[in-house]
Design an enzyme around this catalytic site. Structure first.
Site, PDB file in Angstrom:
ATOM      1  N   MET A  94       0.808  -1.211   0.000  1.00 44.81           N
ATOM      2  CA  MET A  94       0.000   0.000   0.000  1.00 44.81           C
ATOM      3  C   MET A  94       0.851   1.276   0.000  1.00 44.81           C
ATOM      4  O   MET A  94       0.757   2.126   0.879  1.00 44.81           O
ATOM      5  CB  MET A  94      -0.958  -0.019   1.197  1.00 44.81           C
ATOM      6  CG  MET A  94      -1.884  -1.224   1.218  1.00 44.81           C
ATOM      7  SD  MET A  94      -2.788  -1.489  -0.327  1.00 44.81           S
ATOM      8  CE  MET A  94      -3.930  -0.115  -0.269  1.00 44.81           C
ATOM      9  N   ARG A  95       1.688   1.372  -1.010  1.00 44.11           N
ATOM     10  CA  ARG A  95       2.499   2.564  -1.206  1.00 44.11           C
ATOM     11  C   ARG A  95       2.450   2.936  -2.678  1.00 44.11           C
ATOM     12  O   ARG A  95       2.540   2.060  -3.549  1.00 44.11           O
ATOM     13  CB  ARG A  95       3.968   2.307  -0.826  1.00 44.11           C
ATOM     14  CG  ARG A  95       4.207   1.832   0.589  1.00 44.11           C
ATOM     15  CD  ARG A  95       3.994   2.890   1.636  1.00 44.11           C
ATOM     16  NE  ARG A  95       4.783   4.079   1.356  1.00 44.11           N
ATOM     17  CZ  ARG A  95       4.472   5.301   1.783  1.00 44.11           C
ATOM     18  NH1 ARG A  95       3.386   5.508   2.476  1.00 44.11           N
ATOM     19  NH2 ARG A  95       5.242   6.323   1.485  1.00 44.11           N
ATOM     20  N   ILE A  96       2.333   4.229  -2.953  1.00 46.95           N
ATOM     21  CA  ILE A  96       2.456   4.692  -4.336  1.00 46.95           C
ATOM     22  C   ILE A  96       3.942   4.889  -4.587  1.00 46.95           C
ATOM     23  O   ILE A  96       4.639   5.560  -3.819  1.00 46.95           O
ATOM     24  CB  ILE A  96       1.658   5.994  -4.561  1.00 46.95           C
ATOM     25  CG1 ILE A  96       0.162   5.689  -4.412  1.00 46.95           C
ATOM     26  CG2 ILE A  96       1.977   6.582  -5.927  1.00 46.95           C
ATOM     27  CD1 ILE A  96      -0.734   6.883  -4.552  1.00 46.95           C
ATOM     28  N   ASN A 111       1.478  -5.670 -10.601  1.00 46.50           N
ATOM     29  CA  ASN A 111       0.509  -5.362  -9.552  1.00 46.50           C
ATOM     30  C   ASN A 111      -0.814  -6.038  -9.898  1.00 46.50           C
ATOM     31  O   ASN A 111      -1.083  -6.346 -11.061  1.00 46.50           O
ATOM     32  CB  ASN A 111       0.302  -3.849  -9.446  1.00 46.50           C
ATOM     33  CG  ASN A 111      -0.543  -3.455  -8.246  1.00 46.50           C
ATOM     34  OD1 ASN A 111      -0.464  -4.061  -7.190  1.00 46.50           O
ATOM     35  ND2 ASN A 111      -1.357  -2.430  -8.417  1.00 46.50           N
ATOM     36  N   HIS A 113      -4.984  -5.414  -9.348  1.00 41.16           N
ATOM     37  CA  HIS A 113      -5.962  -4.377  -8.990  1.00 41.16           C
ATOM     38  C   HIS A 113      -7.347  -5.016  -8.966  1.00 41.16           C
ATOM     39  O   HIS A 113      -7.696  -5.778  -9.875  1.00 41.16           O
ATOM     40  CB  HIS A 113      -5.918  -3.237 -10.014  1.00 41.16           C
ATOM     41  CG  HIS A 113      -6.800  -2.100  -9.655  1.00 41.16           C
ATOM     42  ND1 HIS A 113      -6.488  -1.214  -8.647  1.00 41.16           N
ATOM     43  CD2 HIS A 113      -8.001  -1.719 -10.134  1.00 41.16           C
ATOM     44  CE1 HIS A 113      -7.464  -0.331  -8.546  1.00 41.16           C
ATOM     45  NE2 HIS A 113      -8.396  -0.611  -9.427  1.00 41.16           N
ATOM     46  N   LEU A 148      -0.802   5.518 -12.246  1.00 40.40           N
ATOM     47  CA  LEU A 148      -1.466   4.549 -11.378  1.00 40.40           C
ATOM     48  C   LEU A 148      -2.500   3.706 -12.133  1.00 40.40           C
ATOM     49  O   LEU A 148      -3.404   4.242 -12.772  1.00 40.40           O
ATOM     50  CB  LEU A 148      -2.147   5.286 -10.219  1.00 40.40           C
ATOM     51  CG  LEU A 148      -2.752   4.420  -9.120  1.00 40.40           C
ATOM     52  CD1 LEU A 148      -1.656   3.684  -8.361  1.00 40.40           C
ATOM     53  CD2 LEU A 148      -3.564   5.280  -8.170  1.00 40.40           C
TER      54      LEU A 148
END
Length: 193
Positions: A94-96, A111, A113, A148
């Site tokens: 949970m890091r951008i 990732n 999603h 993102l």
């Protein structure tokens, strides 16, 4: 041996699904690959215990100990690079991440999603799908880019939205599919190397 480094922040159910699949399919023999390390930005991430039980190296790097996102990402890259990763997997991390970090692992940073991208990027995907009246929802494994949730799609799975679904019931149904497609996407990446 192709090393996989998995980044987590919590329970690590997708990490565990990848580890179990690697064991069941004997990735060491069939792909010359292994999960080399699990790294978390939270010392209390429950997934770390599972990784340790499987004999996988674990590391913790607390993002709060750094003055900037760039400083944290630089330190994180140092930790990851010790394992010479073929693939870096974000599994509930949970890091951008900064553009520099993403560029460093371009083409091998993945990732998952919890929506059918390009729909519902960002947070609260299940609630947003319900509010939009979607008949189907799902999950997407994609390569990570600086923007993102818009990288090239590797795998997707679809689930029906059922009458009476809540964000939680829909999330639980989607999660079962995440555990199927994430290991498959990692295999696909490893086979291209």
């Amino acid at each position: 041996m192709k090393n996989i480094v998995i980044l987590i922040s919590g329970g690590g159910s997708n990490m565990a699904a990848i580890v179990r699949t690697a064991q069941q399919q004997d990735w060491a023999r069939t792909l010359g690959a292994r999960v080399a390390a699990v790294v978390s930005n939270k010392a209390d991430a429950k997934g770390l215990a599972f990784a340790r039980e499987q004999g996988i190296a674990t590391e913790v790097l607390d993002h709060k100990a750094f003055d900037s996102r760039e400083a944290f990402d630089a330190a994180l890259a140092e930790v990851i690079d010790r394992y010479d990763p073929a693939v870096v997997v974000l599994a509930g991390f949970m890091r951008i991440l900064t553009p520099g970090f993403v560029a460093r692992y371009a083409g091998r940073l993945v990732n998952i999603h919890p929506s059918l991208l390009p729909a519902f990027t960002g947070l609260h995907t299940h609630q947003r799908a319900l509010e939009a009246g979607c008949k189907f929802a799902g999950c997407t494994v994609h390569l990570v880019t600086a923007e993102l949730d818009v990288g090239p799609i590797l795998e997707q799975a679809v689930v029906p939205v059922l009458e009476g679904d809540t964000a939680d019931t829909l999330a639980a149904r989607v999660l079962t599919q995440e555990h199927v497609i994430y290991p498959r996407a990692v295999v696909g990446l490893l086979q291209k190397q």
